[in-house]
Design a protein around this motif. Structure first.
Motif, PDB file in Angstrom:
ATOM      1  N   ASP A 131       0.814  -1.218   0.000  1.00  0.00           N
ATOM      2  CA  ASP A 131       0.000   0.000   0.000  1.00  0.00           C
ATOM      3  C   ASP A 131       0.845   1.264   0.000  1.00  0.00           C
ATOM      4  O   ASP A 131       0.542   2.234  -0.711  1.00  0.00           O
ATOM      5  CB  ASP A 131      -0.899   0.047   1.247  1.00  0.00           C
ATOM      6  CG  ASP A 131      -2.016  -0.989   1.207  1.00  0.00           C
ATOM      7  OD1 ASP A 131      -2.316  -1.497   0.117  1.00  0.00           O
ATOM      8  OD2 ASP A 131      -2.582  -1.265   2.289  1.00  0.00           O
ATOM      9  N   GLN A 141       1.575   4.227   9.090  1.00  0.00           N
ATOM     10  CA  GLN A 141       0.141   3.957   9.057  1.00  0.00           C
ATOM     11  C   GLN A 141      -0.120   2.579   9.656  1.00  0.00           C
ATOM     12  O   GLN A 141       0.774   1.725   9.698  1.00  0.00           O
ATOM     13  CB  GLN A 141      -0.408   3.959   7.606  1.00  0.00           C
ATOM     14  CG  GLN A 141      -0.285   5.270   6.866  1.00  0.00           C
ATOM     15  CD  GLN A 141       1.084   5.419   6.224  1.00  0.00           C
ATOM     16  OE1 GLN A 141       1.620   4.459   5.682  1.00  0.00           O
ATOM     17  NE2 GLN A 141       1.680   6.612   6.289  1.00  0.00           N
ATOM     18  N   ASN A 175      -3.359  -0.217   8.936  1.00  0.00           N
ATOM     19  CA  ASN A 175      -4.648  -0.546   8.331  1.00  0.00           C
ATOM     20  C   ASN A 175      -5.430  -1.442   9.269  1.00  0.00           C
ATOM     21  O   ASN A 175      -4.851  -2.345   9.896  1.00  0.00           O
ATOM     22  CB  ASN A 175      -4.447  -1.341   7.032  1.00  0.00           C
ATOM     23  CG  ASN A 175      -3.769  -0.546   5.948  1.00  0.00           C
ATOM     24  OD1 ASN A 175      -4.272   0.477   5.510  1.00  0.00           O
ATOM     25  ND2 ASN A 175      -2.603  -1.015   5.489  1.00  0.00           N
ATOM     26  N   ALA A 196      -8.668  -3.922   8.871  1.00  0.00           N
ATOM     27  CA  ALA A 196      -9.726  -4.518   8.053  1.00  0.00           C
ATOM     28  C   ALA A 196     -10.792  -5.084   8.977  1.00  0.00           C
ATOM     29  O   ALA A 196     -10.471  -5.739   9.967  1.00  0.00           O
ATOM     30  CB  ALA A 196      -9.149  -5.632   7.183  1.00  0.00           C
ATOM     31  N   PRO A 218       1.322  -0.978   6.318  1.00  0.00           N
ATOM     32  CA  PRO A 218       1.229  -0.398   4.970  1.00  0.00           C
ATOM     33  C   PRO A 218       2.344  -0.896   4.045  1.00  0.00           C
ATOM     34  O   PRO A 218       2.294  -0.642   2.852  1.00  0.00           O
ATOM     35  CB  PRO A 218       1.384   1.102   5.230  1.00  0.00           C
ATOM     36  CG  PRO A 218       2.203   1.180   6.479  1.00  0.00           C
ATOM     37  CD  PRO A 218       1.750   0.013   7.322  1.00  0.00           C
ATOM     38  N   ILE A 263     -11.901  -1.272   5.149  1.00  0.00           N
ATOM     39  CA  ILE A 263     -10.508  -1.007   5.530  1.00  0.00           C
ATOM     40  C   ILE A 263     -10.353   0.460   5.908  1.00  0.00           C
ATOM     41  O   ILE A 263     -10.618   1.359   5.101  1.00  0.00           O
ATOM     42  CB  ILE A 263      -9.522  -1.364   4.400  1.00  0.00           C
ATOM     43  CG1 ILE A 263      -9.632  -2.851   4.067  1.00  0.00           C
ATOM     44  CG2 ILE A 263      -8.075  -1.034   4.820  1.00  0.00           C
ATOM     45  CD1 ILE A 263      -8.728  -3.304   2.926  1.00  0.00           C
ATOM     46  N   THR A 264      -9.948   0.677   7.159  1.00  0.00           N
ATOM     47  CA  THR A 264      -9.642   2.024   7.626  1.00  0.00           C
ATOM     48  C   THR A 264      -8.124   2.146   7.749  1.00  0.00           C
ATOM     49  O   THR A 264      -7.485   1.276   8.350  1.00  0.00           O
ATOM     50  CB  THR A 264     -10.264   2.287   9.009  1.00  0.00           C
ATOM     51  OG1 THR A 264     -11.650   1.977   8.964  1.00  0.00           O
ATOM     52  CG2 THR A 264     -10.084   3.745   9.405  1.00  0.00           C
ATOM     53  N   THR A 265      -7.572   3.199   7.171  1.00  0.00           N
ATOM     54  CA  THR A 265      -6.140   3.439   7.300  1.00  0.00           C
ATOM     55  C   THR A 265      -5.916   4.630   8.209  1.00  0.00           C
ATOM     56  O   THR A 265      -6.401   5.740   7.931  1.00  0.00           O
ATOM     57  CB  THR A 265      -5.499   3.723   5.930  1.00  0.00           C
ATOM     58  OG1 THR A 265      -5.769   2.622   5.071  1.00  0.00           O
ATOM     59  CG2 THR A 265      -3.993   3.917   6.060  1.00  0.00           C
TER      60      THR A 265
END
Lengths: 270, 270
Positions: free
Chosen positions: B112, B127, B129, B131, B206, B225-227
């Motif tokens: 990513d 970062q 992530n 899910a 990431p 998915i929140t980053t």
């Protein structure tokens, strides 16, 4: 290798049967070498990928490579087939799918017999498929996925798609089940994908609904599939028959070897 | 939910961490209902499939749906993120991928952060992530596949493909690893795909190399998915920034809710 009564019952119930590690490493090694050799034989039986030069599939290797001529008569392969079908069987089709790394196409959900009924007018689904894992099959390299018991529904989809790409070559897309047909079957029967080390076998029905995902791994996943047909159930072509590397013409009943194929080969070479 | 020391170590070692069934069925049901509601809000944040009208993805639902505004601050989600990254985090990107039945595209192997460094000039891979499984994830419906530990290799591929489809939107194909890069990594690290019931969470780096196969099942597989990004690590756009539904602009540090998001919502409505 004799199937147990339980294995025979399971095949008829589920429509498939996994036998793990039926062949040993040395045998698998020899089969792989024979495959590489067979890929070098020029001819239409070697199918290449649409993009690139990699081999997608090879047909009828048992006509050219003694290892495969032996394998199709091996007691661990032909023995069970005769138990599951009938004593008098011949090889209707022999293919090795080299599902290439990073992709290899997915196969839409279909039933084999739907194709063979259309293309070769095979009167009845009197076949047994035997898949031989030439590589380890895991969840990542595009295993075949079965809907257990779906062979007992008969032909779910009868006929082919109006958008069929070719009159001669059937594509699984042509005979793919409709979304609502598959949803109903999956809700009822679920999905199973047999996995195992190279040398494992899967016997499966010509009417079982199956498909496969692409190969996400960086290595090819080579799968040999031999289809045995009852000698009393020959194709009844109306027009031009399909090529003999796709549909084998020799329908003499096969005799089971007394010993595993490598031993038989070494005996013949001694 | 507090992560154990072992879970934190595993995240840093493997680059991902599965927490099964962190949310209960009622919570998942509410999140699904909010997703369906959000698909009806007109705007460019709803991405449809190339063929057909089905929703492929929705961005930034936490700006419109209170369930998602709560979820991103939920102690079971934001708590671990702060343990894994830093106290001051904000939501850089929020998306729900509705991997449609019978296909849904496969995602090529990528990292990513390679995309975000190019598209948004994010200075560092600071970062995490998260899910959230909105449906059960199994081997058949296109689970994300990780190469464990691959985040510790840094950016394997630096730059994007010459054949990139769009200057603005990065496609995983643009930054896909080369076959030889992936072969080497897989040989070293293998592949793992976390599965579990709806309501499970996967925290992932990431920089971890990942991809996913198509969804072979007849049901959609929806994945949120929140980053989260470190508030000291903001985009440094040179030209036109990407749209604010793709890259969120609100970078105030998030505060953790005292209670799970549904309780907080009900408290607010009481």
């Amino acid at each position: 290798m004799r199937l147990t009564e339980e294995q025979i019952t399971r095949y008829h119930e589920d429509g498939f049967l996994l036998v793990e590690s039926a062949l040993d490493e040395q045998e698998v090694e020899r089969l792989r070498a024979a495959f590489l050799r067979d890929c070098e034989v020029p001819g239409p039986q070697v199918i290449r990928e649409e993009s690139g030069d990699r081999v997608r599939a090879v047909y009828a290797s048992h006509h050219r490579q003694p290892e495969y001529a032996g394998l199709i008569r091996d007691p661990r392969v032909l023995g069970p087939v005769r138990r599951l079908l009938t004593d008098d069987v011949y090889v209707y089709q022999f293919k090795i799918n080299a599902k290439p790394a990073f992709g290899g196409e997915k196969w839409s959900w279909h039933q084999d017999y739907a194709a063979w009924r259309i293309a070769d007018r095979l009167p009845a689904p009197s076949q047994v498929n035997v898949a031989v894992f030439l590589d380890t099959v895991d969840e990542f390299n595009g295993p075949v996925i079965f809907l257990p018991g779906s062979h007992r529904s008969g032909l779910v989809r009868d006929g082919r798609s109006a958008e069929a790409k070719s009159a001669q070559h059937l594509d699984p897309d042509d005979i793919a089940l409709a979304p609502e047909q598959l949803s109903a079957l999956v809700a009822e029967r679920g999905m199973v994908s047999p996995k195992g080390p190279a040398g494992s076998l899967v016997f499966f029905s010509p009417e079982i609904v199956h498909g496969s995902a692409p190969n996400m791994s960086p290595f090819p996943r080579r799968l040999l599939i031999t289809t045995y047909n009852d000698t009393s159930n020959l194709p009844r072509w109306a027009g031009e028959p399909r090529p003999d590397y796709v549909v084998c013409r020799d329908n003499e009943p096969l005799r089971v070897l007394d010993v595993p194929f490598l031993q038989a080969l070494e005996g013949a070479n001694a």
